[in-house]
Structure formats: C-alpha cells, structure tokens
Motif scaffolding. Sequence first.
Motif, PDB file in Angstrom:
ATOM      1  N   GLN A 159      -5.217  -6.019   5.252  1.00  0.00           N
ATOM      2  CA  GLN A 159      -3.958  -5.283   5.297  1.00  0.00           C
ATOM      3  C   GLN A 159      -3.036  -5.593   4.125  1.00  0.00           C
ATOM      4  O   GLN A 159      -2.224  -4.752   3.742  1.00  0.00           O
ATOM      5  CB  GLN A 159      -3.212  -5.610   6.605  1.00  0.00           C
ATOM      6  N   SER A 160      -3.143  -6.795   3.559  1.00  0.00           N
ATOM      7  CA  SER A 160      -2.170  -7.224   2.554  1.00  0.00           C
ATOM      8  C   SER A 160      -2.871  -7.884   1.378  1.00  0.00           C
ATOM      9  O   SER A 160      -3.557  -8.898   1.540  1.00  0.00           O
ATOM     10  CB  SER A 160      -1.167  -8.201   3.179  1.00  0.00           C
ATOM     11  N   GLU A 161      -2.658  -7.335   0.198  1.00  0.00           N
ATOM     12  CA  GLU A 161      -3.243  -7.936  -1.005  1.00  0.00           C
ATOM     13  C   GLU A 161      -2.562  -9.260  -1.337  1.00  0.00           C
ATOM     14  O   GLU A 161      -3.160 -10.130  -1.991  1.00  0.00           O
ATOM     15  CB  GLU A 161      -3.136  -6.983  -2.186  1.00  0.00           C
TER      16      GLU A 161
ATOM     17  N   ALA B 288      15.161  -2.356  10.998  1.00  0.00           N
ATOM     18  CA  ALA B 288      14.486  -1.536   9.994  1.00  0.00           C
ATOM     19  C   ALA B 288      14.477  -2.209   8.622  1.00  0.00           C
ATOM     20  O   ALA B 288      13.430  -2.272   7.967  1.00  0.00           O
ATOM     21  CB  ALA B 288      15.151  -0.159   9.913  1.00  0.00           C
ATOM     22  N   ILE B 289      15.623  -2.707   8.178  1.00  0.00           N
ATOM     23  CA  ILE B 289      15.684  -3.301   6.841  1.00  0.00           C
ATOM     24  C   ILE B 289      14.826  -4.563   6.741  1.00  0.00           C
ATOM     25  O   ILE B 289      14.009  -4.682   5.819  1.00  0.00           O
ATOM     26  CB  ILE B 289      17.146  -3.574   6.443  1.00  0.00           C
ATOM     27  N   PRO B 290      14.959  -5.550   7.654  1.00  0.00           N
ATOM     28  CA  PRO B 290      14.098  -6.734   7.521  1.00  0.00           C
ATOM     29  C   PRO B 290      12.607  -6.415   7.643  1.00  0.00           C
ATOM     30  O   PRO B 290      11.787  -7.047   6.970  1.00  0.00           O
ATOM     31  CB  PRO B 290      14.572  -7.664   8.638  1.00  0.00           C
ATOM     32  N   MET B 291      12.230  -5.423   8.473  1.00  0.00           N
ATOM     33  CA  MET B 291      10.818  -5.068   8.561  1.00  0.00           C
ATOM     34  C   MET B 291      10.346  -4.417   7.263  1.00  0.00           C
ATOM     35  O   MET B 291       9.226  -4.671   6.800  1.00  0.00           O
ATOM     36  CB  MET B 291      10.581  -4.131   9.744  1.00  0.00           C
ATOM     37  N   HIS B 292      11.184  -3.601   6.660  1.00  0.00           N
ATOM     38  CA  HIS B 292      10.843  -2.995   5.369  1.00  0.00           C
ATOM     39  C   HIS B 292      10.733  -4.064   4.288  1.00  0.00           C
ATOM     40  O   HIS B 292       9.871  -3.988   3.403  1.00  0.00           O
ATOM     41  CB  HIS B 292      11.906  -1.955   4.992  1.00  0.00           C
ATOM     42  N   GLN B 293      11.590  -5.083   4.372  1.00  0.00           N
ATOM     43  CA  GLN B 293      11.524  -6.188   3.407  1.00  0.00           C
ATOM     44  C   GLN B 293      10.198  -6.945   3.525  1.00  0.00           C
ATOM     45  O   GLN B 293       9.577  -7.290   2.513  1.00  0.00           O
ATOM     46  CB  GLN B 293      12.706  -7.137   3.621  1.00  0.00           C
ATOM     47  N   LEU B 294       9.761  -7.200   4.746  1.00  0.00           N
ATOM     48  CA  LEU B 294       8.481  -7.880   4.945  1.00  0.00           C
ATOM     49  C   LEU B 294       7.326  -7.036   4.420  1.00  0.00           C
ATOM     50  O   LEU B 294       6.432  -7.551   3.737  1.00  0.00           O
ATOM     51  CB  LEU B 294       8.279  -8.185   6.429  1.00  0.00           C
TER      52      LEU B 294
ATOM     53  N   VAL C  73       2.326  -4.384   2.224  1.00  0.00           N
ATOM     54  CA  VAL C  73       1.672  -3.652   3.309  1.00  0.00           C
ATOM     55  C   VAL C  73       2.209  -2.220   3.228  1.00  0.00           C
ATOM     56  O   VAL C  73       3.194  -1.866   3.864  1.00  0.00           O
ATOM     57  CB  VAL C  73       1.965  -4.292   4.678  1.00  0.00           C
ATOM     58  N   TRP C  74       1.567  -1.410   2.409  1.00  0.00           N
ATOM     59  CA  TRP C  74       2.148  -0.132   2.007  1.00  0.00           C
ATOM     60  C   TRP C  74       2.287   0.853   3.170  1.00  0.00           C
ATOM     61  O   TRP C  74       3.246   1.617   3.231  1.00  0.00           O
ATOM     62  CB  TRP C  74       1.322   0.488   0.887  1.00  0.00           C
ATOM     63  N   GLY C  75       1.324   0.858   4.079  1.00  0.00           N
ATOM     64  CA  GLY C  75       1.428   1.769   5.221  1.00  0.00           C
ATOM     65  C   GLY C  75       2.655   1.487   6.061  1.00  0.00           C
ATOM     66  O   GLY C  75       3.369   2.401   6.487  1.00  0.00           O
ATOM     67  N   LEU C  76       2.916   0.204   6.323  1.00  0.00           N
ATOM     68  CA  LEU C  76       4.092  -0.175   7.106  1.00  0.00           C
ATOM     69  C   LEU C  76       5.366   0.137   6.333  1.00  0.00           C
ATOM     70  O   LEU C  76       6.355   0.600   6.918  1.00  0.00           O
ATOM     71  CB  LEU C  76       4.026  -1.661   7.448  1.00  0.00           C
ATOM     72  N   GLN C  77       5.356  -0.093   5.033  1.00  0.00           N
ATOM     73  CA  GLN C  77       6.535   0.204   4.224  1.00  0.00           C
ATOM     74  C   GLN C  77       6.895   1.687   4.306  1.00  0.00           C
ATOM     75  O   GLN C  77       8.054   2.055   4.517  1.00  0.00           O
ATOM     76  CB  GLN C  77       6.287  -0.188   2.765  1.00  0.00           C
ATOM     77  N   ARG C  78       5.885   2.553   4.160  1.00  0.00           N
ATOM     78  CA  ARG C  78       6.148   3.995   4.261  1.00  0.00           C
ATOM     79  C   ARG C  78       6.597   4.377   5.668  1.00  0.00           C
ATOM     80  O   ARG C  78       7.482   5.218   5.841  1.00  0.00           O
ATOM     81  CB  ARG C  78       4.893   4.782   3.879  1.00  0.00           C
TER      82      ARG C  78
END
Length: 480
Positions: free
Chosen positions: A90-92, A135-141, A147-152
């Motif tokens: 999931q994460s490079e 939303a913001i802290p999850m986007h930061q993680l 983790v591009w899918g989660l970011q989008r």
Amino acid sequence: MARLSGTRPARRWGCAAAFLLLLLTVQAAQKADFSGDTTAATINHSLTLLQRLQELLQNGNGSDTVLRVRTAASDEAKVFHTHQLLLSLQSEVFESLLRNQSVVTLHEPPETAALFEKFIRYLYCGGVSILLHQAIPMHQLASKYRVWGLQRGVADYMRSHLASESSQGHVVGWYHYAVRIGDTALQETCLQFLAWNLSAVLGSAEWGSVSVELLLLLLERSDLVLHSELELYTAVEGWLSRRQPEDAVAQRVLRSIRYPMIAPSQLFRLQAQSAVLARHHAAVQDLLFQAFQFHAASPLHFAKYFNVNCSMFLPRNYLAPSWGSQWIINNPARDDRSTSFQTQLGPSSHDAGKRVTWNVLFSPRWLPVSLRPVYSDSVSGAVQPVRIEDGRPRLIITPAMSSPDFAGVSFQKTVLVGVRQQGRVLVKHAYSFHQSSDEAPDFLAHADLQKRGSEYLIDNSLHLHIIVKPVYHSLIKTKK
C-alpha cells in the motif's frame, strides 16, 4: 522483540506467501472464464478475506514488523504489530522503511497519532470511516506515507462535505490546508463555496479564523452572496476588532469595501459610530467622499467625471429585495411557469425611487432548434419523433419596460440555485449572464428534474433566487 528475531525470515516469507496465495486464489475465482457454461458460478469470499486480514492486525498473528508511534507530547509509544507485505503493498514509504529493519519508530504530531490505528486498518482492508475534524490529519498521513488512493479519497470526501454542519465550521480550515499543500482544486472548491454562502459563514465561529489572505481574496470577488454590503462591512469590522492586524493590512481590507453600495444614511451612521472606521478614517476618506458624490449626482453626470467601470461601483450578489426575488417552482418538470418582480434601477440614491419590472419564463423541457419536430416530405403530415428527455431547462429574463433612465446602465443577471445538503439549504449552483442575452446558455444543463431525489430539488421543488445587478458605464473617459 527477541521472540520475533529467531524465526523472522522464515515466518516473514511464509506469511507473505500465504497472503499472496489467498489473494491470487480470490482474484482467479472472480476473473475465471466459464465459456458460457450455464452451470458455472462465482464463489466470492472476499469479505471473509477482509475479515481475516482485520483479525491479523487486531491479534498480531504472524506479525513480522513492529511500528512504534511516538508524539512529542508523550513519553509512551503506541505499538502496532503488523505485516511487512501488506504495508509495502500500500505504501512505497513503508516499503523503503521496512526493507532492512523490522522495528521502526515513527514520530507523529498528536492529531495524526490519534488516527494512526485507523490509517493502518485502511492499509489492511482498504476502507476507513472518518469525521469532519479527522479529514485533515488523515490526508496528512496519506500524503506522508504516499498512500495515493487514500489521499484522493479524503480529498473527495472534503469536496463533497463542504456543506456539512459542524459546531466550529471546517471549510475555512480546509481552505487554509489546501493552500499549504498546494491542492488547487480543493482550494478553489472551498473558495467558491465560501463566496456563494458567505452570509452563513459571517455568522459562524469560523469567520474569526479567516486569514488575511483569504479575507482579501473574498473581498475582491463580485460573486459574493450576502444580504447587503453593510452586512459585509459589519462582519469585516468585527474581524478587524478581534484580529487587530497591522494598520497597513486593516487599511487594505477597509479599502476593499464597496462604499457606493451602502446608502448615505448608513454611511453617516458608520462614520459616527464605527470605532474601526474612526481609527482608519484617513485611509478611506477619499472612498467615502466619492461614495457620497455618487449618491448625490445622477449616474450620467457622475460618469462624466469618474471611472465607474471598476469593482467599487459593481454590486455583489445581494439578496435584499431591492436587487432580486426568490422563486420556488413546485414540480418543475411538469410544465412552463412564469413570474415577475421589480428591482431598483441602480444603487445610486438618485435611482432609489425608480423601479424596473422583470418578466421571467421557466421551461423544463425547451428543445433546441435542431431537435424540434419538423414535417417530413416522404410521409404527408408525419412528424419526427422527439423524446421529452431531449429537452433541457430554460430560464428567460427580460425587462417588461424600456426607459430613457436605462441610458448608461446595463444589467447583469444572476440565478442562484439552492440545494439541500446535510440538512441545510445552501447555494451550490450560480448562473450569470449580461443584458446582451436574456438567458444563461448552460442553465441546469446537467440537472435531472424528472428525478425526485435530484440534488437540484428541495422537496420536489426548484429553489431559485434571481438577482439583477445594474452596471454603470463611463460616458467620457477621465483624464489622467
């Protein structure tokens, strides 16, 4: 830790092989080609697989990696027994971190550390539930660990939940975050929402958190939707009183108010009662003097000596009755409707007693010329079939009168469409067109008014607010 070190390589790759075999088996079952065999069926146990993956995380079975999450505010670390394969898939970033080590210490601020368990759970099962403040802290993680899918997904969540109601507000904070990370799409979406629903923001707790940069961006816009310019001045005055910015900033903010859009009686009251205006009177006295001149003279006479082709003399989208009317159309997919209303000719006091009557026609299924029925030459009287769904909604706004007073004035028309989101009625769509056109060419182009659950409808009704903004034009260019 010693328990893991003796058998780590064998257990790591044994666990990885088992995961891969299970995943490949499910994928093969889902994609199998049965060559038309009617007795074939797909056996799908993917939900069971997800449940087992969650159990792996919860129980730490077969764990070959330990994540220790620390925050500066605490001496204790949260420990997660995880599996290198799933994190690396999931994460490079995790793939690189875990390449040569099995115990990793991660340093996170408290707000992201609080969501780290949710974040790891997403890596195992591909799903996560979040609230507005998360939303913001999850986007930061998601961004930090790539983790591009989660970011989008989180960015999409933010764009679709701008209208959600929260105790402290969230759109202003999301805008500031979008600026910091360079997400121009989210930034513009937040800015547009704030502009079209500014009255709701002015009365909320988040108005005080608006940055100087955001405030100046909003004040530049002519598409702000609010009751009047006086409402905007009052909110700006409160912002300046709380924030106490440097004089240069305060003066720049005050010079962004469109004083000619405020009636002279109200301007006199502001000069007498506003402490903010009294403190910075020297910086705006030229604008106040010009506003009084604007109200004292006829627009034609004023335009001979001053440049009125600027934002200072352009009304915003004011909801006051002088500038438009609300129109609620019940069952808008049924048939054509019409209404009429009056607006003040212009914002100048010279025009205060002059009214313009406007006629409005709404058609739910207007057909373009290319789709209208025509008679066929081959069969006498035959008409080409036309489907109702080929038409589109149409709104036409025309003046019911003409007058010499219209000289030097044109009219910009704006149609606001109210929608219900998260239990609140807000503006989500706005259409503007000028005097040269009687209608907006893209009005409700993508709306499905036949559908009862359409986002454009509230209780099966179309909620419109039509605003007519007079625009003055200079007749003689001023000498420079």
